[in-house]
Motif scaffolding. Structure first.
Motif, PDB file in Angstrom:
ATOM      1  N   PRO A  99      -1.377  -2.981   5.859  1.00  0.00           N
ATOM      2  CA  PRO A  99      -0.112  -3.677   6.101  1.00  0.00           C
ATOM      3  C   PRO A  99       0.239  -4.586   4.927  1.00  0.00           C
ATOM      4  O   PRO A  99      -0.646  -5.156   4.279  1.00  0.00           O
ATOM      5  N   THR A 100       1.513  -4.696   4.616  1.00  0.00           N
ATOM      6  CA  THR A 100       1.961  -5.545   3.508  1.00  0.00           C
ATOM      7  C   THR A 100       1.457  -6.968   3.706  1.00  0.00           C
ATOM      8  O   THR A 100       1.537  -7.523   4.809  1.00  0.00           O
ATOM      9  N   PHE A 101       0.943  -7.573   2.620  1.00  0.00           N
ATOM     10  CA  PHE A 101       0.302  -8.889   2.754  1.00  0.00           C
ATOM     11  C   PHE A 101       0.475  -9.696   1.478  1.00  0.00           C
ATOM     12  O   PHE A 101       0.909  -9.183   0.434  1.00  0.00           O
ATOM     13  N   GLY A 102       0.111 -10.978   1.557  1.00  0.00           N
ATOM     14  CA  GLY A 102       0.169 -11.869   0.408  1.00  0.00           C
ATOM     15  C   GLY A 102      -0.248 -13.262   0.825  1.00  0.00           C
ATOM     16  O   GLY A 102      -0.764 -13.481   1.929  1.00  0.00           O
ATOM     17  N   TYR A 103      -0.011 -14.228  -0.077  1.00  0.00           N
ATOM     18  CA  TYR A 103      -0.304 -15.609   0.313  1.00  0.00           C
ATOM     19  C   TYR A 103       0.722 -16.563  -0.292  1.00  0.00           C
ATOM     20  O   TYR A 103       1.365 -16.278  -1.305  1.00  0.00           O
ATOM     21  N   PHE A 104       0.862 -17.684   0.379  1.00  0.00           N
ATOM     22  CA  PHE A 104       1.830 -18.723   0.020  1.00  0.00           C
ATOM     23  C   PHE A 104       1.071 -20.037  -0.044  1.00  0.00           C
ATOM     24  O   PHE A 104       0.200 -20.309   0.782  1.00  0.00           O
ATOM     25  N   VAL A 105       1.402 -20.866  -1.039  1.00  0.00           N
ATOM     26  CA  VAL A 105       0.772 -22.181  -1.154  1.00  0.00           C
ATOM     27  C   VAL A 105       1.799 -23.236  -0.757  1.00  0.00           C
ATOM     28  O   VAL A 105       2.850 -23.351  -1.382  1.00  0.00           O
ATOM     29  N   GLY A 106       1.504 -23.977   0.313  1.00  0.00           N
ATOM     30  CA  GLY A 106       2.407 -25.011   0.811  1.00  0.00           C
ATOM     31  C   GLY A 106       2.363 -25.088   2.324  1.00  0.00           C
ATOM     32  O   GLY A 106       1.671 -24.302   2.988  1.00  0.00           O
ATOM     33  N   ASP A 109       0.848  -1.192   0.000  1.00  0.00           N
ATOM     34  CA  ASP A 109       0.000   0.000   0.000  1.00  0.00           C
ATOM     35  C   ASP A 109       0.881   1.239   0.000  1.00  0.00           C
ATOM     36  O   ASP A 109       1.556   1.523   0.983  1.00  0.00           O
ATOM     37  N   GLU A 110       0.868   1.973  -1.113  1.00  0.00           N
ATOM     38  CA  GLU A 110       1.691   3.176  -1.235  1.00  0.00           C
ATOM     39  C   GLU A 110       0.835   4.440  -1.278  1.00  0.00           C
ATOM     40  O   GLU A 110       1.270   5.492  -1.726  1.00  0.00           O
ATOM     41  N   SER A 111      -0.395   4.345  -0.773  1.00  0.00           N
ATOM     42  CA  SER A 111      -1.318   5.474  -0.864  1.00  0.00           C
ATOM     43  C   SER A 111      -1.113   6.511   0.234  1.00  0.00           C
ATOM     44  O   SER A 111      -1.621   7.625   0.128  1.00  0.00           O
ATOM     45  N   LEU A 112      -0.401   6.167   1.300  1.00  0.00           N
ATOM     46  CA  LEU A 112      -0.176   7.077   2.428  1.00  0.00           C
ATOM     47  C   LEU A 112      -1.506   7.582   3.003  1.00  0.00           C
ATOM     48  O   LEU A 112      -1.645   8.740   3.386  1.00  0.00           O
ATOM     49  N   THR A 136       6.495  -3.486  12.642  1.00  0.00           N
ATOM     50  CA  THR A 136       7.732  -4.141  12.208  1.00  0.00           C
ATOM     51  C   THR A 136       8.086  -3.846  10.754  1.00  0.00           C
ATOM     52  O   THR A 136       9.252  -3.907  10.369  1.00  0.00           O
ATOM     53  N   LEU A 137       7.070  -3.530   9.947  1.00  0.00           N
ATOM     54  CA  LEU A 137       7.308  -3.193   8.544  1.00  0.00           C
ATOM     55  C   LEU A 137       6.319  -2.096   8.159  1.00  0.00           C
ATOM     56  O   LEU A 137       5.112  -2.308   8.141  1.00  0.00           O
ATOM     57  N   THR A 138       6.853  -0.919   7.845  1.00  0.00           N
ATOM     58  CA  THR A 138       5.997   0.207   7.484  1.00  0.00           C
ATOM     59  C   THR A 138       5.198  -0.129   6.224  1.00  0.00           C
ATOM     60  O   THR A 138       5.776  -0.600   5.236  1.00  0.00           O
ATOM     61  N   PRO A 139       3.875   0.060   6.237  1.00  0.00           N
ATOM     62  CA  PRO A 139       3.075  -0.214   5.036  1.00  0.00           C
ATOM     63  C   PRO A 139       3.616   0.519   3.816  1.00  0.00           C
ATOM     64  O   PRO A 139       3.940   1.709   3.875  1.00  0.00           O
TER      65      PRO A 139
END
Length: 250
Positions: free
Chosen positions: A187-194, A178-181, A230-233
């Motif tokens: 928060p940074t997100f995603g998904y993993f398969v496994g 998210d770079e919209s400020l 822990t991680l700035t969006p």
């Protein structure tokens, strides 16, 4: 004697030092010649224009003559064939939005995942939705980040999905930044398969652990996000890895 010969003789008269240029005669003969040349055709019109240019150069206004009136500048008129747009500005299409912020959410597939992040009275949630990509039958889901208010109303802020291949192939898929400020950063997100039980990101040489939750409709799909503390969006990761229950890298 032809018109051209009379005009030539009138202009050659200036070559004799004792002879004055008869401008009236030159202009009259030139005008008559131009008229006949225009009637004769396009090639003759070019010649007439050349003669007219010679006559104009030869005319110099005297001290008592009024200045020649200035011509208004020419107005350029464009046409579609000349590459000029004829579409009014208000009718031109606007580029599509790149984010889904504040868009009503589609129906989630499976359960909502509460991230634990709060924006006032709203809670930050993640959820899968169904979608389709033309020509890509292997892409049927996308991961959305949204907000849910106390009344249960769901709003989508950001959506990530594959654009080719299979959305269930093993490994990491698209990651959402998210770079919209905005006042409610995602928060940074995603998904993993496994069979991942730990996902670790690297940024500026330090390691940050993500929080994990499994998708209720497919336990092999692991949804992850990083706490804003822990991680700035919007801050990009330098790398990311996944490990299984034995600590092996997947």
């Amino acid at each position: 004697m032809s018109e051209w010969e009379r005009l030539r003789d009138a202009m050659r008269a200036t070559e004799r030092p004792d002879t004055m240029l008869d401008l009236t005669l030159v202009m009259r003969e030139g005008r008559r010649l131009r008229t006949r040349r225009r009637v004769a055709g396009a090639g003759a019109a070019t010649l007439a224009a050349g003669v007219a240019a010679v006559v104009v150069v030869g005319v110099v206004a005297g001290p008592g003559d009024p200045p020649a009136p200035e011509r208004p500048p020419p107005v350029a008129v464009g046409s579609p064939s000349a590459g000029v747009s004829m579409v009014p500005e208000a009718m031109k299409p606007t580029p599509p939005p790149t984010k889904l912020r504040d868009v009503p959410a589609p129906k989630p597939l499976g359960q909502l995942i509460d991230s634990g992040v709060r924006h006032g009275s709203d809670r930050r949630v993640y959820y899968m939705i169904g979608l389709s990509v033309p020509g890509e039958p292997g892409v049927t889901i996308g991961l959305a980040a949204g907000r849910q208010d106390p009344d249960g109303l769901l709003t989508t802020d950001l959506l990530v999905n594959d654009v080719e291949g299979s959305d269930r192939s093993a490994g990491f898929h698209e990651i959402g930044y998210d770079e919209s400020l905005s006042n409610e950063p995602v928060p940074t997100f995603g998904y993993f398969v496994g069979p991942a039980v730990r996902i670790i990101g690297t940024v500026d040489g330090r390691q940050v652990d993500a929080r994990l939750a499994r998708w209720s409709l497919d336990k092999q799909v692991v949804i992850f996000w990083f706490e804003p503390a822990t991680l700035t969006p919007g801050e990009r990761l330098d790398g990311i890895i996944a490990r299984d229950a034995e600590g092996r890298r997947l």
